[in-house]
Write a protein that holds these residues in place. Structure first.
Motif, PDB file in Angstrom:
ATOM      1  N   TYR A   1      21.022  36.436  26.442  1.00  0.00           N
ATOM      2  CA  TYR A   1      19.569  36.195  26.463  1.00  0.00           C
ATOM      3  C   TYR A   1      19.027  35.858  25.068  1.00  0.00           C
TER       4      TYR A   1
ATOM      5  N   GLN B   1      19.325  37.439  22.330  1.00  0.00           N
ATOM      6  CA  GLN B   1      18.878  38.613  21.601  1.00  0.00           C
ATOM      7  C   GLN B   1      19.983  39.031  20.627  1.00  0.00           C
TER       8      GLN B   1
ATOM      9  N   GLN C   1      22.278  41.461  18.817  1.00  0.00           N
ATOM     10  CA  GLN C   1      22.864  42.776  19.039  1.00  0.00           C
ATOM     11  C   GLN C   1      23.580  43.195  17.759  1.00  0.00           C
TER      12      GLN C   1
END
Length: 98
Positions: free
Chosen positions: A19, A21, A23
């Motif tokens: 997505y 994002q 991490q």
């Protein structure tokens, strides 16, 4: 006689997930000191190539362990007290000079 001393250190790996994002994954490794030298996950240093080990502690806990080598200074994020490892290193260096 010293057989082996070690300390745990951490590296942060950053990845972009499905997505998009970011991490951040903290990975645990072990730095090992023995009579031949110091071994980490990415490097191996002969004892004669390590000039010194120093430490900078943080007020919130943990700190940075620095290996001063003939290839430069390498830093490792640690949580444990590095004093036993540092004393063992100095003892080994003194034995090798004698």
């Amino acid at each position: 006689m010293l057989s082996k001393h070690s300390i745990v250190y951490f590296e942060i790996e950053r990845k972009i997930d499905f997505y998009y994002q970011m991490q951040q994954i903290e990975i645990q490794y072990e730095l090992q000191l023995n009579t031949e030298g110091i071994t980490t996950a990415r490097h191996q240093f002969e004892l004669g190539h390590v000039h010194d080990i120093s430490h900078k502690s943080f007020s919130f806990g943990g700190g940075i362990l620095y290996l001063h080598t003939n290839q430069g200074v390498f830093s490792y994020k640690i949580q444990d007290n590095p004093t036993p490892l540092m004393h063992a290193f100095k003892s080994l260096k003194a034995e090798n000079k004698a």
